[in-house]
Design an enzyme around this catalytic site. Structure first.
Site, PDB file in Angstrom:
ATOM      1  CG  ASP A 191      -9.136  -0.302   5.298  1.00  0.00           C
ATOM      2  OD1 ASP A 191      -8.692  -0.855   4.686  1.00  0.00           O
ATOM      3  OD2 ASP A 191      -8.637  -0.083   6.928  1.00  0.00           O
TER       4      ASP A 191
ATOM      5  CD  GLN B 254      -3.066  -4.320   6.815  1.00  0.00           C
ATOM      6  OE1 GLN B 254      -3.447  -3.860   6.470  1.00  0.00           O
ATOM      7  NE2 GLN B 254      -3.530  -5.659   6.077  1.00  0.00           N
TER       8      GLN B 254
ATOM      9  CE  LYS C 158      -3.940  -2.723   2.441  1.00  0.00           C
ATOM     10  NZ  LYS C 158      -4.013  -2.781   3.436  1.00  0.00           N
TER      11      LYS C 158
HETATM   12  N1  GUN Z   1      -6.191  -7.050   6.667  1.00  0.00           N
HETATM   13  C1  GUN Z   1      -6.739  -7.653   5.191  1.00  0.00           C
HETATM   14  N2  GUN Z   1      -8.045  -7.078   4.309  1.00  0.00           N
HETATM   15  C2  GUN Z   1      -7.344  -5.926   4.934  1.00  0.00           C
HETATM   16  C3  GUN Z   1      -8.437  -4.293   3.992  1.00  0.00           C
HETATM   17  O1  GUN Z   1      -8.712  -3.976   3.369  1.00  0.00           O
HETATM   18  N3  GUN Z   1      -7.975  -3.430   5.177  1.00  0.00           N
HETATM   19  C4  GUN Z   1      -7.149  -3.440   6.240  1.00  0.00           C
HETATM   20  N4  GUN Z   1      -7.473  -2.318   6.667  1.00  0.00           N
HETATM   21  N5  GUN Z   1      -6.463  -4.610   6.792  1.00  0.00           N
HETATM   22  C5  GUN Z   1      -6.785  -5.825   6.131  1.00  0.00           C
END
Ligand code: GUN
Length: 305
Positions: free
Chosen positions: A116, A93, A49
């Site tokens: 998110d 995350q 990311k």
């Molecule tokens: N862990 C797995 N997928 C995601 C996501 O889309 N966002 C976040 N913050 N954590 C994740």
């Protein structure tokens, strides 16, 4: 022979559009990312990311907290990002260590900075097809965009109207919001999960199967045969590490039996990250009371039904 829905190429075009939109802003959008603990997979995702942010012109700061961080410390950090006008997006995350309640964390994030799209305010707006601009969860939003490449959307009609879809997996991150987006677009959606007695009964005659459970081989030849079709679309949002390789829920053997499929890796994953970029730019517009530019190839809100 089946056609691939190429996530890498789709993600590149979304990222290019995002880069273009950022070029028109007075300043670069800023994203705060928080990683608690040292889970290797989460570290890889966060790094991916950060790298994509750099590519499209989003500034990031990332905080790495000890695995034994308590909930209050994390909530205080979120509050400081909530109240700072320097940050347009906040991402924590997942998964989080067990001493931290994930629901408390998600609800602590300002919905306008919730890139998110997990906050109940954003999910609620999605559910009622709100006309107020809000943030969509990235994986389901990316999947809807991937489906747009197969089932063409016009100004007045979603290509998914009347399509029969089975979604396997009821997570808050993928399955549940995706089922709402599909319904908003006029699809007939059937939700399944690990308690479904016989998946083979549920897939008969369907147009699309979407799997997001993390069970390699769940989508196998028998299941495709049970659809009774040779043109079904397979969206694979499962991710499992197996023998040092990342695999999805679909056995690659099935690719030749279907109409369209998303591979793993190189399918839903990169598109999810691209739609995170898209959300950061959208959050910037929402916070600055600017009209949110729509993507050229898709309406932003799934208001067609
Ligand atoms: N862990 C797995 N997928 C995601 C996501 O889309 N966002 C976040 N913050 N954590 C994740």
């Amino acid at each position: 022979m089946a056609e691939i829905i190429d996530g890498k190429t789709i993600a590149e075009s979304v990222n290019e559009e995002v880069r273009h939109q950022i070029g028109k802003l007075d300043e670069r959008p800023r994203l705060a990312m928080i990683l608690v603990g040292d889970d290797p997979a989460s570290s890889v995702y966060v790094q991916r990311k950060i790298d994509t942010c750099r590519k499209v012109g989003i500034e990031t700061i990332s905080a790495r907290l000890d695995p034994d961080t308590d909930e209050q410390s994390l909530l205080s950090m979120i509050e400081s990002f909530n109240s700072s006008s320097s940050f347009n997006g906040i991402l924590v995350q997942l998964p989080l260590p067990e001493q931290i309640n994930v629901k408390h964390v998600i609800e602590a994030i300002n919905p306008a900075k919730d890139v998110d799209g997990f906050h109940p305010v954003n999910i609620g707006r999605l559910s009622v097809r709100s006309s107020v601009p809000y943030l969509h969860p990235c994986t389901p939003w990316g999947i809807m965009h991937m489906l747009d490449t197969v089932y063409e959307r016009t100004e007045h009609h979603s290509g998914l109207q009347g399509k029969r879809v089975v979604v396997i997996g009821q997570s808050n991150i993928v399955g549940r919001p995706l089922s709402i987006m599909l319904q908003n677009d006029g699809a007939t959606v059937h939700m399944c999960d690990k308690y479904t007695p016989d998946l083979l009964d549920e897939v008969q005659g369907v147009d699309i199967i979407i799997s997001a459970v993390g069970v390699p081989g769940l989508l196998n030849k028998k299941m495709i045969e049970a659809t009774g079709r040779d043109d079904v679309t397979i969206i694979d949002a499962g991710i499992t590490k197996k023998d040092k390789k990342v695999v999805g829920d679909a056995d690659p053997e099935i690719y030749e039996q279907v109409g369209y499929y998303t591979p793993v890796p190189g399918g839903v994953g990169p598109v999810t990250v691209a739609f995170l970029m898209r959300n950061v730019v959208k959050a910037y517009h929402i916070q600055n009371n600017l009209p949110v530019p729509s993507l050229p190839w898709k309406t932003d809100d799934n208001n067609i039904s």
